[in-house]
Design a protein around this motif. Structure first.
Motif, short mmCIF file in Angstrom:
data_model
loop_
_atom_site.label_atom_id
_atom_site.label_comp_id
_atom_site.label_asym_id
_atom_site.label_seq_id
_atom_site.Cartn_x
_atom_site.Cartn_y
_atom_site.Cartn_z
N LEU A 7 -18.80 -1.91 -15.88
CA LEU A 7 -19.33 -1.28 -14.68
C LEU A 7 -20.84 -1.12 -14.77
N GLU A 8 -21.50 -1.02 -13.62
CA GLU A 8 -22.92 -0.73 -13.60
C GLU A 8 -23.18 0.63 -14.26
N PRO A 9 -24.34 0.79 -14.92
CA PRO A 9 -24.57 2.02 -15.71
C PRO A 9 -24.30 3.34 -14.98
N PRO A 10 -24.72 3.53 -13.71
CA PRO A 10 -24.42 4.82 -13.08
C PRO A 10 -22.92 5.05 -12.90
N MET A 11 -22.17 3.99 -12.54
CA MET A 11 -20.73 4.15 -12.36
C MET A 11 -20.04 4.33 -13.71
N ARG A 12 -20.54 3.65 -14.73
CA ARG A 12 -20.00 3.84 -16.08
C ARG A 12 -20.17 5.29 -16.50
N ARG A 13 -21.34 5.85 -16.23
CA ARG A 13 -21.59 7.26 -16.56
C ARG A 13 -20.70 8.16 -15.73
N ALA A 14 -20.44 7.79 -14.48
CA ALA A 14 -19.55 8.57 -13.62
C ALA A 14 -18.15 8.64 -14.20
N VAL A 15 -17.64 7.51 -14.71
CA VAL A 15 -16.32 7.49 -15.34
C VAL A 15 -16.31 8.40 -16.56
N GLU A 16 -17.36 8.36 -17.35
CA GLU A 16 -17.45 9.21 -18.53
C GLU A 16 -17.45 10.68 -18.14
N LEU A 17 -18.18 11.04 -17.09
CA LEU A 17 -18.23 12.43 -16.65
C LEU A 17 -16.87 12.90 -16.14
N ALA A 18 -16.15 12.01 -15.44
CA ALA A 18 -14.83 12.37 -14.93
C ALA A 18 -13.83 12.57 -16.06
N LEU A 59 0.83 -1.20 0.00
CA LEU A 59 0.00 0.00 0.00
C LEU A 59 0.87 1.25 0.00
N PHE A 60 0.59 2.15 -0.93
CA PHE A 60 1.26 3.44 -1.03
C PHE A 60 0.22 4.55 -0.90
N GLU A 61 0.66 5.71 -0.44
CA GLU A 61 -0.21 6.88 -0.45
C GLU A 61 -0.27 7.45 -1.86
N LEU A 62 -1.48 7.73 -2.34
CA LEU A 62 -1.66 8.22 -3.71
C LEU A 62 -1.54 9.73 -3.82
N GLY A 63 -1.62 10.45 -2.69
CA GLY A 63 -1.60 11.90 -2.79
C GLY A 63 -2.74 12.37 -3.70
N SER A 64 -2.44 13.29 -4.61
CA SER A 64 -3.48 13.90 -5.43
C SER A 64 -4.05 13.00 -6.50
N VAL A 65 -3.49 11.82 -6.71
CA VAL A 65 -4.17 10.85 -7.58
C VAL A 65 -5.54 10.51 -6.97
N SER A 66 -5.67 10.72 -5.65
CA SER A 66 -6.97 10.55 -4.98
C SER A 66 -8.05 11.39 -5.64
N LYS A 67 -7.69 12.51 -6.23
CA LYS A 67 -8.67 13.41 -6.85
C LYS A 67 -9.41 12.75 -8.01
N THR A 68 -8.80 11.74 -8.63
CA THR A 68 -9.51 11.05 -9.70
C THR A 68 -10.69 10.26 -9.15
N PHE A 69 -10.56 9.70 -7.95
CA PHE A 69 -11.69 9.05 -7.30
C PHE A 69 -12.76 10.08 -6.93
N THR A 70 -12.31 11.25 -6.47
CA THR A 70 -13.26 12.30 -6.12
C THR A 70 -14.05 12.73 -7.33
N GLY A 71 -13.37 12.89 -8.47
CA GLY A 71 -14.08 13.26 -9.69
C GLY A 71 -15.12 12.23 -10.07
N ILE A 72 -14.78 10.94 -9.94
CA ILE A 72 -15.73 9.88 -10.28
C ILE A 72 -16.89 9.86 -9.30
N LEU A 73 -16.61 10.08 -8.01
CA LEU A 73 -17.70 10.08 -7.04
C LEU A 73 -18.67 11.23 -7.31
N GLY A 74 -18.13 12.40 -7.69
CA GLY A 74 -19.02 13.50 -8.07
C GLY A 74 -19.84 13.15 -9.30
N GLY A 75 -19.21 12.50 -10.28
CA GLY A 75 -19.93 12.05 -11.45
C GLY A 75 -20.99 11.02 -11.11
#
Length: 386
Positions: A263-274, A78-94
């Motif tokens: 991925l399930e449709p909502p998460m697939r759409r989240a990836v597209e939005l990110a 396990l490593f700390e991702l630092g700001s790579v974490s922001k890609t998960f944040t973008g997907i969660l917002g999507g």
């Protein structure tokens, strides 16, 4: 003579399994030559580099996760991702947008009444997620140590520009975006990430809060003075820089960003939005860098000097002119998506090419120079894309 040569070619033709082994060996050699020298050059204790090409994955592990214990790095360290974490944040917002819980055109005060009428409430969630809210700084001030102080700071913040006209890379900006997205889903960000987001991607070794049972796999980062360190908690840390993961998990994350159809449709759409391009950055980048939600993107092939400029201190430490794209640019196979990340003791880089079905992850327990990470990754991606 020609018949004899033909016979020899048939006799020594390699089987598909042998060819696959050769390809894996070639990829490993490419990784070794690009990333191996960085360990000594930048005194990096340990590193894991994962590459995906089509359906194949190659993970190279180097050095140690902890110097005192001499624990070797593995694909599951396990490593700390630092700001790579922001890609998960973008997907969660999507994801929240895909579920209809919010619109990217909403304002933060709609979920946080304490911010209604404040300067930060003039920005949309999209502008917060793309660092174009009007000049929010890179970090919170040192005295913002609680949620109450954070809200008070947002209430008193004075913008340096109108929303949408400049990009200033900012943890408080995308952090607020992620916080509001989590509020719309009626849970805190860390819980949503660990119980919903990570599981939907099949990530079993990705955490905001590393459980006690997983601590033996959690590498120690090393500061500039070679002291073992790990990330400190702070306001909106989970949203901005708080995810920890392994090379094995992160290359799976990349594969699902390359091919989200499973991925399930909502998460697939989240990836597209990110991955959608919302803001064009210039004039330094001459309109070539596009900001998404977490992901930053460039036309492929991208010259190394342009990629270095887009990941430079000019982009992370200063304001740059920005133009909101109307309509936004949908995800494209003709682009490179990337994100760097760092904490005091760790450095990370993730990049992928959807059009070539190629991706790369680099995780290290030293915050080595971004230029070194990007240069090595560019060499690997460029060679594989040929």
């Amino acid at each position: 003579m020609r018949a004899a040569v033909a016979g020899l070619l048939i006799l020594f033709a390699v089987s598909p399994a042998q060819a696959a082994d050769t390809r894996h060996a070639d990829i490993r050699d490419l990784i070794d030559r690009a990333f191996g020298p960085l360990l000594q050059a930048h005194d990096v204790p340990g590193m894991a580099v994962a590459v995906t090409v089509g359906d194949r994955v190659e993970i190279a592990s180097y050095g140690v996760a902890a110097r005192d214990a001499k624990t070797p790095v593995t694909p599951d360290t396990l490593f700390e991702l630092g700001s790579v974490s922001k890609t998960f944040t973008g997907i969660l917002g999507g994801y929240a947008a895909a579920l209809g819980r919010l619109s990217l055109n909403d304002h933060p005060g709609q979920s946080l009444p304490a911010l209604r009428g404040s300067a930060v409430d003039r920005a949309t969630l999209l502008q917060l997620g793309t660092y174009t809210a009007g000049g929010l700084p890179l970090q919170f001030p040192a005295d913002v140590t609680s949620y109450e102080r954070m809200i008070d700071w947002y209430q008193r913040w004075t913008p340096s520009a109108q929303p949408g006209v400049q990009r200033r890379y900012s943890n408080p900006s995308i952090g607020l975006f992620g916080h509001v997205a989590a509020m719309s889903l009626q849970r805190d960000f860390a819980t949503l990430a660990e119980r919903e987001l990570f599981p939907q991607f099949g990530l079993r070794s990705t955490f905001v809060r590393v459980p006690p049972s997983e601590l033996p796999r959690y590498a120690w980062g090393y500061s500039r003075t070679n002291q073992p360190v790990r990330v400190n908690p702070g306001p909106l840390d989970a949203e901005a820089y708080g995810v920890k993961s392994s090379a094995a998990d992160m290359i799976r994350f990349v594969q699902l960003n390359l091919r989200p159809a499973s991925l399930e449709p909502p998460m697939r759409r989240a990836v597209e939005l990110a991955q959608t391009g919302y803001v064009q950055i210039g004039p330094m980048m001459q309109g070539q860098m596009i900001q998404g939600l977490g992901w930053e993107q460039y036309p492929w092939p991208v010259p190394l000097d342009q990629l270095l400029a887009g990941n430079s201190e000019q982009m992370s430490q200063q304001s740059n002119p920005a133009t909101m794209l109307v309509p936004p640019q949908p995800p494209s196979g003709a682009r490179l998506y990337n994100k760097t990340g760092a904490t005091n003791g760790f450095g990370a880089y993730v990049a992928f090419l959807p059009g070539r079905n190629i991706g790369l992850v680099m995780l290290a327990n030293r915050n080595l120079p971004i230029a070194a990470r990007v240069t090595a990754a560019h060499a690997v991606l460029e060679r594989l894309a040929r």
